[in-house]
Design an enzyme around this catalytic site. Structure first.
Site, PDB file in Angstrom:
ATOM      1  CD  GLU A  29       2.205  -4.437   1.676  1.00 50.63           C
ATOM      2  OE1 GLU A  29       2.106  -4.228   0.459  1.00 50.63           O
ATOM      3  OE2 GLU A  29       2.830  -5.402   2.167  1.00 50.63           O
ATOM      4  CD  GLU A  33       0.130  -3.257  -4.356  1.00 50.59           C
ATOM      5  OE1 GLU A  33       1.207  -3.794  -4.056  1.00 50.59           O
ATOM      6  OE2 GLU A  33      -0.967  -3.853  -4.349  1.00 50.59           O
TER       7      GLU A  33
END
Length: 193
Positions: A29, A33
């Protein structure tokens, strides 16, 4: 992409790549965020499985930004090449991570309730909240030239379910549903209700 993240403690708005084929054994990943409790930073990181062990915190960094208002959009860019990952915000380089990451991944976006120790205490009184995406653009890295070649851009005139998979599973404490995904004024709206 261009994103307007949601506000509020406990709420996470994101743009990331993700290997969902075999993520239990080969989790990979690359993340942007936004934590709704922080109005002047973004968390950026890589998650990678190495020798059967998943490291969820490969140099997690909190990048300080200009203070954002509830109407601020951020232009996010991930440049993934064979030997490095580059993160850019508003066309400014904010991080380079030298590493080899070869597992194919999908582009993803979501809004969810993160863990209190990371995202902050969640206040249900802040709901509903929304993360808004103006577009997503994809270009493929061409090793022969060392450049990226434009492939497609989705301006969200409609929700293309051939391009985007709408999740209907539980993510932490958040139940993801199709009802919380819509196109509003040519923007992708992801809602937390």
């Amino acid at each position: 992409t261009m994103v307007k993240p949601a506000y509020g403690s406990g709420i996470v708005s994101s743009f990331f790549t993700f290997n969902d084929v075999d993520f239990k054994n080969n989790w990979n990943e690359i993340d942007f965020e936004f934590l709704g409790k922080n109005t002047n930073s973004v968390d950026i990181n890589v998650i990678k499985t190495i020798d059967g062990k998943t490291d969820k915190n490969i140099n997690v960094r909190k990048k300080t930004l200009e203070k954002r208002s509830e109407d601020t959009y951020w232009k996010l860019c991930i440049e993934w090449t064979p030997n490095a990952i580059v993160w850019k915000i508003n066309d400014n380089l904010i991080r380079v991570q030298s590493m080899s990451l070869k597992t194919p991944q999908k582009l993803m976006m979501n809004i969810w309730q993160g863990s209190p120790g990371w995202a902050g205490e969640f206040n249900e009184g802040l709901l509903p909240q929304q993360a808004t995406y103006l577009y997503v653009r994809y270009s493929k890295y061409v090793p022969a030239t060392g450049d990226f070649k434009f492939v497609w851009q989705d301006d969200f005139q409609e929700l293309d379910e051939k391009r985007w998979y709408i999740a209907t599973h539980k993510l932490g404490s958040t139940q993801l549903t199709k009802e919380n995904v819509s196109i509003v004024a040519n923007n992708l709206a992801l809602k937390l209700t």
